[in-house]
Design an enzyme around this catalytic site. Structure first.
Site, PDB file in Angstrom:
ATOM      1  N   ALA A   9      34.175 -12.246  -3.765  1.00 37.85           N
ATOM      2  CA  ALA A   9      34.557 -13.644  -3.609  1.00 37.85           C
ATOM      3  C   ALA A   9      33.372 -14.364  -2.987  1.00 37.85           C
ATOM      4  O   ALA A   9      32.549 -13.755  -2.297  1.00 37.85           O
ATOM      5  CB  ALA A   9      35.798 -13.796  -2.741  1.00 37.85           C
ATOM      6  N   SER A  10      33.280 -15.664  -3.227  1.00 41.54           N
ATOM      7  CA  SER A  10      32.081 -16.406  -2.837  1.00 41.54           C
ATOM      8  C   SER A  10      31.973 -16.651  -1.341  1.00 41.54           C
ATOM      9  O   SER A  10      30.876 -16.678  -0.790  1.00 41.54           O
ATOM     10  CB  SER A  10      32.031 -17.743  -3.581  1.00 41.54           C
ATOM     11  N   THR A  11      33.099 -16.853  -0.662  1.00 39.53           N
ATOM     12  CA  THR A  11      33.062 -17.175   0.763  1.00 39.53           C
ATOM     13  C   THR A  11      34.017 -16.276   1.531  1.00 39.53           C
ATOM     14  O   THR A  11      34.911 -15.647   0.953  1.00 39.53           O
ATOM     15  CB  THR A  11      33.468 -18.638   1.021  1.00 39.53           C
TER      16      THR A  11
END
Length: 212
Positions: A9-11
């Site tokens: 996931a990006s964050t």
């Protein structure tokens, strides 16, 4: 042959394990078992991703790198995508993505000719979807920047909304006297955020001025 699942996931605010059960079911339906799962919260636009490269380092020739979608593996620019592909090819790892039907064939035994043809087709699909993922990333970034610029022009830009629940937890840890290193490790916050919240705690605990 080992199947190694990669979840990203990006964050840190996003759930990187969201597709875990989907990957496990995909493997189980084909009589396979996921030997190891590698999870990280990093942007797909970054080549430097510790868990992805730990996965590749753990691989033996013929192992499977299993992902939900190609954009979980890459939103990289062209040069970085080529570098990642070289690493994958040098380690003789097969990439299987749930959204690429041709890649599913790599899970099955086949003769040399069929395998090489499938691998070539799969490589072309990977390149195409990686390029689409990168374009989607750039388009979203551009729209975001345009929205911020428009909001700033109208004096309406307020920045990213505060993560109130996480920050309240950090404040409690600061008030309890926990070390900065332990707070960063537990919450994933940046030191700049920690410094800002520390100032808030100090300000709140300072005695009010008494006017005589």
């Amino acid at each position: 042959m080992f199947v190694r699942a990669y979840l990203r996931a990006s964050t840190k605010d996003q759930d990187a394990t969201r597709a875990r059960s989907q990957l496990e079911n995909f493997a189980k339906e084909r009589g396979l078992r996921i030997a190891a799962t590698y999870i990280e919260n990093e942007s797909g636009a970054k080549l430097k991703r510790p868990e992805l490269f730990r996965l590749l380092a753990d691989c033996q020739p013929g192992d499977i790198l299993l992902v939900e979608q190609v954009d979980r593996l890459s939103r990289l620019n062209k040069d970085d995508w080529e570098a990642l592909k070289r690493e994958i090819m040098n380690r003789e790892v097969k990439v299987v993505a749930l959204d690429i039907q041709t890649s599913h064939v790599l899970l099955q035994p086949s003769d040399d000719f069929t395998f090489r043809m499938t691998e070539a087709m799969n490589g072309m699909m990977l390149d195409m979807l990686a390029a689409i993922a990168r374009k989607d990333y750039e388009d979203r970034r551009r729209r975001q920047e345009q929205g911020i610029a428009a909001a700033k022009a109208k004096n309406k830009y307020q920045g990213r909304p505060e993560n109130a629940e996480r920050n309240a937890q950090i404040v409690r840890m600061l008030e309890r006297g926990d070390s900065w290193n332990s707070i960063v490790a537990a919450t994933g916050c940046s030191r700049s955020t920690l410094s800002r919240l520390k100032a808030r705690v100090v300000e709140r605990s300072a005695p009010a001025n008494v006017v005589s």
